[in-house]
Design an enzyme around this catalytic site. Structure first.
Site, mmCIF file in Angstrom:
data_model
loop_
_atom_site.group_PDB
_atom_site.id
_atom_site.type_symbol
_atom_site.label_atom_id
_atom_site.label_comp_id
_atom_site.label_asym_id
_atom_site.label_seq_id
_atom_site.Cartn_x
_atom_site.Cartn_y
_atom_site.Cartn_z
ATOM 1 N N LYS A 31 -13.968 -11.327 -33.727
ATOM 2 C CA LYS A 31 -13.564 -12.702 -33.410
ATOM 3 C C LYS A 31 -14.548 -13.703 -34.022
ATOM 4 O O LYS A 31 -14.151 -14.637 -34.722
ATOM 5 C CB LYS A 31 -13.534 -12.900 -31.890
ATOM 6 C CG LYS A 31 -13.432 -14.347 -31.457
ATOM 7 C CD LYS A 31 -13.443 -14.498 -29.953
ATOM 8 C CE LYS A 31 -14.786 -14.616 -29.305
ATOM 9 N NZ LYS A 31 -15.432 -15.932 -29.381
ATOM 10 N N ASN A 32 -15.848 -13.481 -33.755
ATOM 11 C CA ASN A 32 -16.813 -14.492 -34.182
ATOM 12 C C ASN A 32 -16.954 -14.555 -35.698
ATOM 13 O O ASN A 32 -17.263 -15.618 -36.245
ATOM 14 C CB ASN A 32 -18.171 -14.246 -33.529
ATOM 15 C CG ASN A 32 -18.153 -14.629 -32.052
ATOM 16 O OD1 ASN A 32 -17.195 -15.239 -31.572
ATOM 17 N ND2 ASN A 32 -19.199 -14.265 -31.332
ATOM 18 N N ARG A 44 -25.588 -25.917 -24.588
ATOM 19 C CA ARG A 44 -25.101 -25.591 -25.937
ATOM 20 C C ARG A 44 -24.914 -26.806 -26.849
ATOM 21 O O ARG A 44 -23.798 -27.133 -27.259
ATOM 22 C CB ARG A 44 -23.787 -24.808 -25.839
ATOM 23 C CG ARG A 44 -23.929 -23.557 -25.047
ATOM 24 C CD ARG A 44 -22.693 -22.717 -25.075
ATOM 25 N NE ARG A 44 -22.593 -21.895 -26.264
ATOM 26 C CZ ARG A 44 -21.621 -21.023 -26.488
ATOM 27 N NH1 ARG A 44 -20.660 -20.897 -25.624
ATOM 28 N NH2 ARG A 44 -21.597 -20.313 -27.572
ATOM 29 N N ARG A 95 -9.156 -14.727 -24.970
ATOM 30 C CA ARG A 95 -9.835 -15.404 -26.082
ATOM 31 C C ARG A 95 -10.537 -14.395 -26.976
ATOM 32 O O ARG A 95 -10.753 -14.664 -28.157
ATOM 33 C CB ARG A 95 -10.900 -16.371 -25.548
ATOM 34 C CG ARG A 95 -10.336 -17.557 -24.813
ATOM 35 C CD ARG A 95 -11.438 -18.511 -24.446
ATOM 36 N NE ARG A 95 -12.254 -18.824 -25.617
ATOM 37 C CZ ARG A 95 -13.442 -19.374 -25.569
ATOM 38 N NH1 ARG A 95 -14.001 -19.667 -24.423
ATOM 39 N NH2 ARG A 95 -14.106 -19.626 -26.674
ATOM 40 N N CYS A 151 -17.113 -22.223 -23.727
ATOM 41 C CA CYS A 151 -17.453 -21.511 -22.490
ATOM 42 C C CYS A 151 -18.501 -22.303 -21.700
ATOM 43 O O CYS A 151 -19.398 -22.906 -22.287
ATOM 44 C CB CYS A 151 -18.073 -20.150 -22.826
ATOM 45 S SG CYS A 151 -16.896 -18.848 -23.116
ATOM 46 N N ASP A 162 -24.111 -11.613 -25.782
ATOM 47 C CA ASP A 162 -22.682 -11.387 -25.515
ATOM 48 C C ASP A 162 -22.403 -10.011 -24.906
ATOM 49 O O ASP A 162 -21.255 -9.706 -24.608
ATOM 50 C CB ASP A 162 -21.866 -11.548 -26.809
ATOM 51 C CG ASP A 162 -21.692 -13.005 -27.190
ATOM 52 O OD1 ASP A 162 -22.086 -13.888 -26.406
ATOM 53 O OD2 ASP A 162 -21.144 -13.273 -28.277
HETATM 54 C C1 UD1 Z 1 -22.493 -17.648 -31.391
HETATM 55 C C2 UD1 Z 1 -21.337 -16.826 -30.864
HETATM 56 C C3 UD1 Z 1 -21.538 -16.549 -29.387
HETATM 57 C C4 UD1 Z 1 -22.897 -15.929 -29.136
HETATM 58 C C5 UD1 Z 1 -24.011 -16.749 -29.777
HETATM 59 C C6 UD1 Z 1 -25.376 -16.096 -29.670
HETATM 60 C C7 UD1 Z 1 -19.489 -17.595 -32.241
HETATM 61 C C8 UD1 Z 1 -18.197 -18.299 -32.308
HETATM 62 N N1 UD1 Z 1 -20.115 -17.577 -31.048
HETATM 63 O O1 UD1 Z 1 -22.461 -18.881 -30.692
HETATM 64 O O2 UD1 Z 1 -20.501 -15.668 -28.955
HETATM 65 O O3 UD1 Z 1 -23.126 -15.853 -27.741
HETATM 66 O O4 UD1 Z 1 -23.713 -16.956 -31.171
HETATM 67 O O5 UD1 Z 1 -25.350 -14.853 -30.262
HETATM 68 O O6 UD1 Z 1 -19.955 -17.025 -33.219
HETATM 69 N N2 UD1 Z 1 -28.527 -24.222 -29.888
HETATM 70 C C9 UD1 Z 1 -29.098 -25.464 -29.891
HETATM 71 N N3 UD1 Z 1 -28.699 -26.353 -30.845
HETATM 72 C C10 UD1 Z 1 -27.777 -26.038 -31.776
HETATM 73 C C11 UD1 Z 1 -27.187 -24.762 -31.761
HETATM 74 C C12 UD1 Z 1 -27.594 -23.864 -30.806
HETATM 75 O O7 UD1 Z 1 -29.922 -25.766 -29.050
HETATM 76 O O8 UD1 Z 1 -27.450 -26.893 -32.610
HETATM 77 C C13 UD1 Z 1 -28.917 -23.259 -28.844
HETATM 78 C C14 UD1 Z 1 -27.757 -22.920 -27.928
HETATM 79 O O9 UD1 Z 1 -27.622 -23.864 -26.888
HETATM 80 C C15 UD1 Z 1 -28.133 -21.568 -27.428
HETATM 81 C C16 UD1 Z 1 -28.829 -20.935 -28.633
HETATM 82 O O10 UD1 Z 1 -29.229 -22.026 -29.460
HETATM 83 O O11 UD1 Z 1 -29.054 -21.671 -26.370
HETATM 84 C C17 UD1 Z 1 -27.970 -19.963 -29.403
HETATM 85 O O12 UD1 Z 1 -26.846 -20.619 -29.929
HETATM 86 P P1 UD1 Z 1 -26.129 -20.191 -31.276
HETATM 87 O O13 UD1 Z 1 -26.834 -19.036 -31.888
HETATM 88 O O14 UD1 Z 1 -25.914 -21.416 -32.075
HETATM 89 O O15 UD1 Z 1 -24.736 -19.691 -30.728
HETATM 90 P P2 UD1 Z 1 -23.306 -20.122 -31.216
HETATM 91 O O16 UD1 Z 1 -23.256 -20.148 -32.694
HETATM 92 O O17 UD1 Z 1 -22.839 -21.283 -30.439
#
Ligand code: UD1
Length: 421
Positions: A22-23, A123, A400, A118, A308
């Site tokens: 999915k991701n 986030r 999802r 979610c 995850d």
């Molecule tokens: C992706 C995955 C999600 C998984 C996560 C961590 C997808 C669609 N989703 O989410 O299933 O749980 O990786 O492996 O691929 N953060 C910030 N600022 C930012 C971006 C992130 O502070 O601009 C923080 C987030 O709040 C979180 C951490 O960084 O605490 C990890 O986030 P990130 O690795 O970006 O996860 P996603 O890409 O949202």
């Protein structure tokens, strides 16, 4: 609203074919915006999040055809009709932010609503935005939207991510493919989905090196072209179903599973005395003896233990022979499954980002509520081991991320049924 009823206590035996990730698919689809030629994705999972991304891309003028019952996605953004990703779609799924980099790179501007997704913590998307600024974008946050401009195109730059965010790495990787000059992403995320995206972009003509390491170098090109790409296997679906025989007993072979996708997860399973065998077709999982050893699990970016799979691992550890600790370091507020597992007889204490799980002899079925995608599947897993019936409500969260979950588990002898509501 649909419910899933699990009648527990039956060991699982059989095989499960792992779907495309999915991701990975959610970041490969927006990559289609980078070119006016067709991008074909094979091995796509059939999930509601993929349909949400389809709706979003169509709203931007990208054609998306779901072929072979959705397993193949034919995308074509010959023309971008709109650069505005509307709140009504974005609020349903956080990964919508992944259209920002490609739109900006191709069109020189984009307006993307700030995402929802979610309910597992704040986030923010600040890292995506700071990285795009480093590539020369001008950003303005107004009315809940990011208004991004790069009137003279994006320019390659060195950017060090303060945290190895998966989404920010993906957005920047895509944006940099069409930037002028060289971009170096430092402290980049290393997840298999990043590697898969880089491979797809390279097949489209991008010049990328170093994916899977903390430093990715991207040499911008004038234009990208069409390609066909097979979506990598879903490591989270894989890990989830590996836990099913670990929790319920039996032996299940996960077809298409690879250890390398799972990093520290496989090591932790083995530490718990769960056997993981490479079969040539995938991975087979069974308990080495009757006992699940307790664990100390810390979630970290890949190759560390994936956040995850934290909820699902907690479900298993509720039956461990002793006290386990789970530390959640990626997302705050990601223990919403704990109170639901308590309803099934688990012993869990949550203090901030740490959960202490004291193993119990057995779980009992109960009505429980899904709160997010991975939390909901942890309740299904717990239900497989519990005595009696577990009814999981709000299963739209599951839809999802898990394709044909009931069919896959039923094929291994589990009693899992969906009740339409
Ligand atoms: C992706 C995955 C999600 C998984 C996560 C961590 C997808 C669609 N989703 O989410 O299933 O749980 O990786 O492996 O691929 N953060 C910030 N600022 C930012 C971006 C992130 O502070 O601009 C923080 C987030 O709040 C979180 C951490 O960084 O605490 C990890 O986030 P990130 O690795 O970006 O996860 P996603 O890409 O949202």
């Amino acid at each position: 609203m649909d419910k899933i009823i699990v009648t527990g206590g039956k060991p699982l035996n059989g095989e499960i074919v792992i779907s495309g990730a999915k991701n990975a698919c959610l970041t490969l689809m927006p990559a289609a915006l980078l070119t006016d030629e067709p991008l074909t994705l094979t091995n796509a999972p059939r999930l509601s999040d993929i349909r949400t991304m389809t709706d979003l891309l169509r709203s931007l003028g990208c054609e998306v055809a779901a072929l072979q019952a959705g397993k193949v996605l034919a995308l074509g953004a010959e023309r971008i009709a709109s650069t505005r990703a509307d709140y009504e779609i974005v609020r349903k799924m956080r990964a919508s932010i992944l259209v920002l980099g490609p739109l900006l790179a191709r069109e020189g501007h984009a307006e993307v609503s700030l995402p929802g997704g979610c309910a597992i913590g704040a986030r923010p998307v600040d890292l995506h935005l700071r990285g795009l600024e480093a590539l020369g974008a001008e950003l303005d946050l107004r009315d809940g939207y990011v208004h991004a401009k790069a009137p003279n195109g994006l320019k390659g730059a060195a950017f060090e991510l303060p945290f190895a965010s998966v989404g920010a790495t993906e957005n920047l990787l895509m944006a940099a493919t069409l930037a002028k000059g060289t971009t170096v992403l430092k402290n980049a995320a290393r997840e298999p989905e990043i590697v898969d995206l880089a491979r797809c972009l390279r097949a489209m003509g991008a010049r990328i090196e170093g994916e899977g390491s903390p430093e990715i170098t991207i040499e911008g090109v004038e234009r990208l072209h069409g390609a066909t790409h097979r979506v990598v296997a879903d490591r989270i679906e894989l890990g989830t179903y590996m836990l099913a025989p670990a929790i319920a007993g039996g032996r299940v072979e996960l077809i298409g599973g690879e250890r390398a996708l799972l990093g520290a997860f496989c090591d932790k399973l083995e530490e718990a005395d769960i056997a993981v065998e490479e079969t040539g077709r995938g991975l087979a999982v069974s308990r080495r003896n009757g006992v699940i050893r307790p664990l100390h699990v810390v979630t970290e970016p890949y190759p560390g233990f994936p956040t995850d799979l934290q909820a699902q691992m907690m479900a298993m550890l509720t039956l461990g022979a002793g006290e386990s600790l789970l530390e959640e370091r990626i997302f705050e507020n990601r223990f919403m499954h704990a109170p639901e597992l308590l309803r099934m007889g688990a012993r869990i204490e949550v203090h901030g980002g740490t959960a202490k799980v004291t193993g119990v002899e057995g779980l009992r079925g109960a009505p429980v509520m899904a709160t997010d995608l991975r939390a909901s599947v942890s309740l299904i897993l717990a239900g497989l081991a519990a005595e009696g019936e577990t009814t999981v409500s709000r299963v739209y969260h599951l839809d999802r991320g898990y394709e044909r979950l009931e069919d896959k588990l039923q094929a291994c002898g589990a009693q899992v049924e969906r009740v339409k509501g």
